[in-house]
Scaffold this motif. Structure first.
Motif, mmCIF file in Angstrom:
data_model
loop_
_atom_site.group_PDB
_atom_site.id
_atom_site.type_symbol
_atom_site.label_atom_id
_atom_site.label_comp_id
_atom_site.label_asym_id
_atom_site.label_seq_id
_atom_site.Cartn_x
_atom_site.Cartn_y
_atom_site.Cartn_z
ATOM 1 N N ILE A 1 0.846 -1.198 0.000
ATOM 2 C CA ILE A 1 0.000 0.000 0.000
ATOM 3 C C ILE A 1 0.879 1.245 0.000
ATOM 4 O O ILE A 1 0.648 2.185 -0.767
ATOM 5 C CB ILE A 1 -0.968 -0.011 1.202
ATOM 6 C CG1 ILE A 1 -1.950 -1.186 1.070
ATOM 7 C CG2 ILE A 1 -1.721 1.317 1.318
ATOM 8 C CD1 ILE A 1 -2.713 -1.490 2.339
ATOM 9 N N TRP A 2 1.910 1.255 0.857
ATOM 10 C CA TRP A 2 2.824 2.407 0.911
ATOM 11 C C TRP A 2 3.543 2.574 -0.427
ATOM 12 O O TRP A 2 3.663 3.669 -0.947
ATOM 13 C CB TRP A 2 3.824 2.235 2.051
ATOM 14 C CG TRP A 2 4.703 3.426 2.257
ATOM 15 C CD1 TRP A 2 4.385 4.741 2.068
ATOM 16 C CD2 TRP A 2 6.052 3.420 2.713
ATOM 17 N NE1 TRP A 2 5.453 5.548 2.390
ATOM 18 C CE2 TRP A 2 6.478 4.748 2.790
ATOM 19 C CE3 TRP A 2 6.926 2.406 3.075
ATOM 20 C CZ2 TRP A 2 7.761 5.100 3.196
ATOM 21 C CZ3 TRP A 2 8.195 2.761 3.494
ATOM 22 C CH2 TRP A 2 8.602 4.085 3.552
ATOM 23 N N ARG A 3 3.979 1.472 -0.984
ATOM 24 C CA ARG A 3 4.683 1.530 -2.271
ATOM 25 C C ARG A 3 3.749 2.058 -3.366
ATOM 26 O O ARG A 3 4.160 2.877 -4.184
ATOM 27 C CB ARG A 3 5.220 0.157 -2.638
ATOM 28 C CG ARG A 3 5.966 0.149 -3.953
ATOM 29 C CD ARG A 3 6.555 -1.232 -4.200
ATOM 30 N NE ARG A 3 7.118 -1.303 -5.510
ATOM 31 C CZ ARG A 3 8.319 -0.859 -5.843
ATOM 32 N NH1 ARG A 3 9.090 -0.312 -4.929
ATOM 33 N NH2 ARG A 3 8.756 -0.968 -7.068
ATOM 34 N N ARG A 4 2.490 1.608 -3.377
ATOM 35 C CA ARG A 4 1.549 2.105 -4.382
ATOM 36 C C ARG A 4 1.381 3.610 -4.255
ATOM 37 O O ARG A 4 1.300 4.323 -5.268
ATOM 38 C CB ARG A 4 0.186 1.406 -4.253
ATOM 39 C CG ARG A 4 0.242 -0.052 -4.663
ATOM 40 C CD ARG A 4 -1.081 -0.751 -4.805
ATOM 41 N NE ARG A 4 -2.048 -0.676 -3.741
ATOM 42 C CZ ARG A 4 -2.808 -1.697 -3.360
ATOM 43 N NH1 ARG A 4 -2.683 -2.886 -3.943
ATOM 44 N NH2 ARG A 4 -3.699 -1.547 -2.401
ATOM 45 N N MET A 5 1.324 4.115 -3.016
ATOM 46 C CA MET A 5 1.219 5.562 -2.834
ATOM 47 C C MET A 5 2.478 6.265 -3.329
ATOM 48 O O MET A 5 2.405 7.249 -4.065
ATOM 49 C CB MET A 5 1.002 5.905 -1.358
ATOM 50 C CG MET A 5 -0.375 5.639 -0.850
ATOM 51 S SD MET A 5 -0.488 6.247 0.859
ATOM 52 C CE MET A 5 -1.877 5.322 1.434
ATOM 53 N N ALA A 6 3.629 5.758 -2.924
ATOM 54 C CA ALA A 6 4.897 6.396 -3.289
ATOM 55 C C ALA A 6 5.132 6.398 -4.794
ATOM 56 O O ALA A 6 5.712 7.340 -5.340
ATOM 57 C CB ALA A 6 6.051 5.692 -2.577
ATOM 58 N N MET A 7 4.662 5.357 -5.469
ATOM 59 C CA MET A 7 4.854 5.240 -6.913
ATOM 60 C C MET A 7 3.677 5.815 -7.708
ATOM 61 O O MET A 7 3.630 5.696 -8.920
ATOM 62 C CB MET A 7 5.070 3.762 -7.290
ATOM 63 C CG MET A 7 6.287 3.123 -6.630
ATOM 64 S SD MET A 7 7.843 3.977 -6.966
ATOM 65 C CE MET A 7 8.034 3.595 -8.693
ATOM 66 N N LEU A 8 2.724 6.439 -7.000
ATOM 67 C CA LEU A 8 1.516 7.015 -7.606
ATOM 68 C C LEU A 8 0.724 5.965 -8.381
ATOM 69 O O LEU A 8 0.124 6.247 -9.405
ATOM 70 C CB LEU A 8 1.867 8.209 -8.494
ATOM 71 C CG LEU A 8 2.543 9.376 -7.776
ATOM 72 C CD1 LEU A 8 2.876 10.475 -8.762
ATOM 73 C CD2 LEU A 8 1.694 9.898 -6.638
ATOM 74 N N GLU A 9 0.712 4.739 -7.850
ATOM 75 C CA GLU A 9 -0.062 3.642 -8.425
ATOM 76 C C GLU A 9 -1.131 3.176 -7.433
ATOM 77 O O GLU A 9 -1.550 2.035 -7.446
ATOM 78 C CB GLU A 9 0.876 2.481 -8.783
ATOM 79 C CG GLU A 9 1.870 2.846 -9.863
ATOM 80 C CD GLU A 9 2.897 1.762 -10.133
ATOM 81 O OE1 GLU A 9 2.919 0.738 -9.410
ATOM 82 O OE2 GLU A 9 3.686 1.944 -11.070
ATOM 83 N N SER B 1 5.653 15.061 -6.334
ATOM 84 C CA SER B 1 6.997 14.737 -5.862
ATOM 85 C C SER B 1 7.027 13.513 -4.958
ATOM 86 O O SER B 1 8.014 13.286 -4.274
ATOM 87 C CB SER B 1 7.577 15.939 -5.112
ATOM 88 O OG SER B 1 6.807 16.200 -3.953
ATOM 89 N N ALA B 2 5.961 12.710 -4.943
ATOM 90 C CA ALA B 2 5.881 11.593 -4.014
ATOM 91 C C ALA B 2 6.724 10.405 -4.422
ATOM 92 O O ALA B 2 7.215 9.678 -3.578
ATOM 93 C CB ALA B 2 4.429 11.143 -3.859
#
Length: 141
Positions: free
Chosen positions: A42-50, A128-129
């Motif tokens: 979930i964190w990775r999806r947010m960070a990668m804008l996915e 910029s995420a």
């Protein structure tokens, strides 16, 4: 300066009121269940804008609950302050909540500054995420 314990609570204004947001173990497990993914994904999806919409919405709702807001009130806050808003209006909040859970934040003083005396700044914006490499940056404090 001595090493201080970091907090996982984030303090932000939503719908004109100040709230405490925190993902504790129970909220993290519920977030994983609702989003059908592990907390790291979930964190990775947010960070990668996915991300999926529920990655953001449920992070905020469960963050309110973990921060002490009663469940029915948290649902009402999200329904009226998040659901009808553009994603960019609440992306930063969801990212700050989940980032604090992973990395921690400095505890706040009553004047709103962290223990270093620096006023709190907002989380990175959607533009910029994404980290420079393929994994979320864990070196930020």
């Amino acid at each position: 300066m001595s090493e201080e314990a970091l907090s996982t609570a984030v303090y932000r204004t939503l719908g004109g009121r100040d709230y405490r947001f925190q993902l504790r173990l129970g909220e993290m497990r519920e977030l994983e269940r609702l989003c059908n993914a592990g907390i790291g994904a979930i964190w990775r999806r947010m960070a990668m804008l996915e991300f999926r919409v529920d990655d953001l919405r449920e992070t905020i709702r469960l963050g309110l609950i973990g921060g002490g807001t009663p469940e029915p009130e948290a649902e009402a806050i999200v329904r009226f302050s998040i659901d009808a808003r553009p994603v960019n209006d609440y992306f930063d909040l969801a990212l700050a909540i989940i980032k604090a859970m992973f990395e921690g934040v400095r505890p706040k003083k009553p004047d709103g500054t962290d223990q270093s005396g620096v006023p709190e700044t907002s989380a990175p914006s959607m533009s910029s995420a994404a980290p420079q490499d393929s994994a979320p940056d864990k070196s930020t404090t």
